[in-house]
Design an enzyme around this catalytic site. Structure first.
Site, PDB file in Angstrom:
ATOM      1  N   ARG A   1      24.614  36.142  42.670  1.00 43.02           N
ATOM      2  CA  ARG A   1      23.913  34.966  42.900  1.00 43.02           C
ATOM      3  C   ARG A   1      24.124  34.206  41.320  1.00 43.02           C
ATOM      4  NH1 ARG A   1      22.256  39.556  45.645  1.00 43.02           N
ATOM      5  NH2 ARG A   1      20.379  40.214  44.619  1.00 43.02           N
TER       6      ARG A   1
ATOM      7  N   HIS B   1      50.556  25.476  39.793  1.00 43.92           N
ATOM      8  CA  HIS B   1      50.549  26.410  38.853  1.00 43.92           C
ATOM      9  C   HIS B   1      50.432  26.047  37.623  1.00 43.92           C
ATOM     10  CE1 HIS B   1      52.786  29.698  41.528  1.00 43.92           C
ATOM     11  NE2 HIS B   1      51.888  29.197  42.265  1.00 43.92           N
TER      12      HIS B   1
ATOM     13  N   THR C   1      23.445  54.787  49.017  1.00 45.30           N
ATOM     14  CA  THR C   1      22.926  53.878  47.992  1.00 45.30           C
ATOM     15  C   THR C   1      22.658  52.424  48.814  1.00 45.30           C
ATOM     16  OG1 THR C   1      24.248  54.284  46.237  1.00 45.30           O
ATOM     17  CG2 THR C   1      23.545  52.058  46.117  1.00 45.30           C
TER      18      THR C   1
ATOM     19  N   CYS D   1      57.485  31.339  38.249  1.00 42.66           N
ATOM     20  CA  CYS D   1      57.827  31.781  39.629  1.00 42.66           C
ATOM     21  C   CYS D   1      59.236  31.025  40.107  1.00 42.66           C
ATOM     22  CB  CYS D   1      57.106  31.795  40.633  1.00 42.66           C
ATOM     23  SG  CYS D   1      56.419  29.701  41.054  1.00 42.66           S
TER      24      CYS D   1
ATOM     25  N   GLU E   1      52.056  25.948  34.854  1.00 39.41           N
ATOM     26  CA  GLU E   1      53.185  25.065  34.154  1.00 39.41           C
ATOM     27  C   GLU E   1      53.270  23.871  34.541  1.00 39.41           C
ATOM     28  OE1 GLU E   1      54.733  29.510  35.254  1.00 39.41           O
ATOM     29  OE2 GLU E   1      53.114  28.177  35.911  1.00 39.41           O
TER      30      GLU E   1
ATOM     31  N   LEU F   1      24.203  42.550  47.721  1.00 41.30           N
ATOM     32  CA  LEU F   1      25.572  42.661  47.337  1.00 41.30           C
ATOM     33  C   LEU F   1      26.108  41.079  47.452  1.00 41.30           C
ATOM     34  CD1 LEU F   1      26.891  45.855  48.851  1.00 41.30           C
ATOM     35  CD2 LEU F   1      25.631  45.380  46.552  1.00 41.30           C
TER      36      LEU F   1
ATOM     37  N   ASP G   1      18.479  51.486  48.443  1.00 47.38           N
ATOM     38  CA  ASP G   1      18.318  50.239  47.786  1.00 47.38           C
ATOM     39  C   ASP G   1      18.357  48.862  48.611  1.00 47.38           C
ATOM     40  OD1 ASP G   1      18.542  51.776  45.662  1.00 47.38           O
ATOM     41  OD2 ASP G   1      20.455  50.931  44.910  1.00 47.38           O
TER      42      ASP G   1
ATOM     43  N   GLY H   1      26.871  54.892  45.242  1.00 49.26           N
ATOM     44  CA  GLY H   1      26.368  55.791  44.274  1.00 49.26           C
ATOM     45  C   GLY H   1      27.194  56.804  43.615  1.00 49.26           C
TER      46      GLY H   1
ATOM     47  N   GLU I   1      29.832  49.974  42.930  1.00 52.99           N
ATOM     48  CA  GLU I   1      28.820  49.871  42.537  1.00 52.99           C
ATOM     49  C   GLU I   1      27.707  51.087  42.939  1.00 52.99           C
ATOM     50  OE1 GLU I   1      26.261  46.491  42.608  1.00 52.99           O
ATOM     51  OE2 GLU I   1      27.740  45.052  42.391  1.00 52.99           O
TER      52      GLU I   1
END
Length: 378
Positions: free
Chosen positions: A212, A55, A201, A80, A57, A209, A205, A304, A302
């Site tokens: 990139r 972590h 959608t 923690c 810390e 998904l 399209d 529709g 995202e």
């Protein structure tokens, strides 16, 4: 709440900035940053770098070494106090000889909430809590929400014209936003657990998904909310199901006709409860419960318009990212970004808070909160 000096704010904001470096690599853990200061200068710093790793810390203490004794640690989340994939941080912090630890916000989980700070105080370390509290909660909104509700943080995004349309009357929508905005969307995808779209959608399209980006920190699952239809068996999602998980959520007992073939291609069917008033639609609260049960803390929706409208109507949207392009589409038959029923009165419309506007290329980007993340703080 303790009184904090301007330099306290400066060092905590440094810790918050450090925490961001780990985003996309540590989930479902929170992003955390830590800074150690002595005699007004930073002598150690660290951030949570990867899930299952040390972590923030621990890295900060290693960086400071023996100089940590007598110093002050600024950390964005309570150290923690339980053993998970790593030993607890609070005992290590307590034994380092620090004079003071400043904590932005207490850990919301039952395993640690308040216990880390109590351990520090029992060991003679001054522990002050609450500096930059709201900023710290917003930074880890998904972690706090899942701890409080069992559901992930829901961020919705859409790109629209200056007159609030997402496509022409014929359905043409590529590309409303510019290259800079599209690149930013890929950076958003790179740090979430799941990218969600509706079947309409996905069919219109044929999206992939994926993020990139040069070095995506993680590969988000892709989820399609299905009704009577899912996605085509020759779609990009079906053909690339091995690249990252493809989940197909549908109402129990009503699998789309293509489901068996899509399953054979590597897509995962996810039957869920149906809307009480519509057996052919997935109950969206049940969808979020399922994603939370899969250890997801942040999802990006995202579109529709129907899916976004359903989420807004059900009060399930936490954040929004809106791209506004300098074009005008017009026409009564063109499509707006949000469907559903919507409120009757302006006074009942959800309002965004904590908003920021910025320019990406020729586009303007609005980001803001629909939910108050402080309601998830114990």
């Amino acid at each position: 709440m303790p009184l904090f000096e301007p330099r306290d704010h400066e060092f905590m904001r440094k810790a918050l900035a450090l925490a961001e470096v780990g985003r996309g690599s540590v989930e479902p853990n929170p992003v955390v940053g830590a800074v150690i200061v002595k005699d007004g200068r930073i002598i150690g710093e660290g951030y949570h770098q990867r899930y299952g790793g040390p972590h923030a810390e621990v890295f900060a203490l290693r960086s400071a070494g023996k100089e940590a004794a007598g110093g002050t640690m600024y950390v964005t989340l309570e150290p923690c106090a339980h053993t998970g994939k790593t030993p607890p941080c609070a005992p290590q912090v307590a034994s380092a000889g620090l004079a003071r630890v400043v904590v932005a916000v207490l850990d919301p989980t039952g395993k640690t909430h308040g216990l880390g700070v109590s351990l520090l105080r029992r060991n003679g370390v001054r522990a002050d809590v609450g500096l930059c509290r709201e900023e710290a909660v917003r930074q880890n909104g998904g972690f706090f929400k899942r701890a409080a509700t069992g559901r992930p943080l829901v961020t919705v995004k859409w790109a629209m014209s200056a007159d609030g349309r997402i496509s022409t009357r014929s359905g043409s929508s590529r590309w409303i936003s510019g290259e800079e905005s599209r690149a930013y969307v890929h950076s958003l995808r790179a740090v979430v657990d799941c990218i969600v779209v509706g079947a309409g959608t996905a069919g219109a399209d044929d999206p992939l998904l994926t993020a990139r980006t040069p070095e995506p920190a993680r590969r988000a699952a892709r989820l399609v909310v299905c009704g009577k239809r899912a996605v085509a068996t020759d779609s990009q999602l079906a053909r690339n199901a091995g690249e990252a998980p493809v989940l197909l959520a549908y109402p129990e007992g009503r699998p789309p006709a293509e489901m068996d073939e899509l399953s054979s291609l590597g897509c995962e069917p996810v039957p869920l409860a149906a809307q009480p008033d519509d057996p052919e639609r997935v109950h969206l609260p049940a969808l979020l419960d399922e994603l939370g049960a899969r250890d997801m803390t942040n999802v990006l929706v995202e579109g529709g318009a129907g899916l976004l409208g359903g989420l807004f109507d059900a009060g399930l949207v936490d954040r929004a990212v809106v791209f506004v392009a300098p074009i005008v589409i017009g026409g009564g038959a063109s499509v707006s970004p949000i469907g559903g029923i919507g409120p009757e009165d302006i006074a009942d419309c959800p309002r965004m808070s904590g908003c920021t506007w910025r320019t990406l290329g020729q586009d303007m980007v609005l980001e803001g909160w629909l939910a108050d993340p402080l309601k998830w703080v114990r």
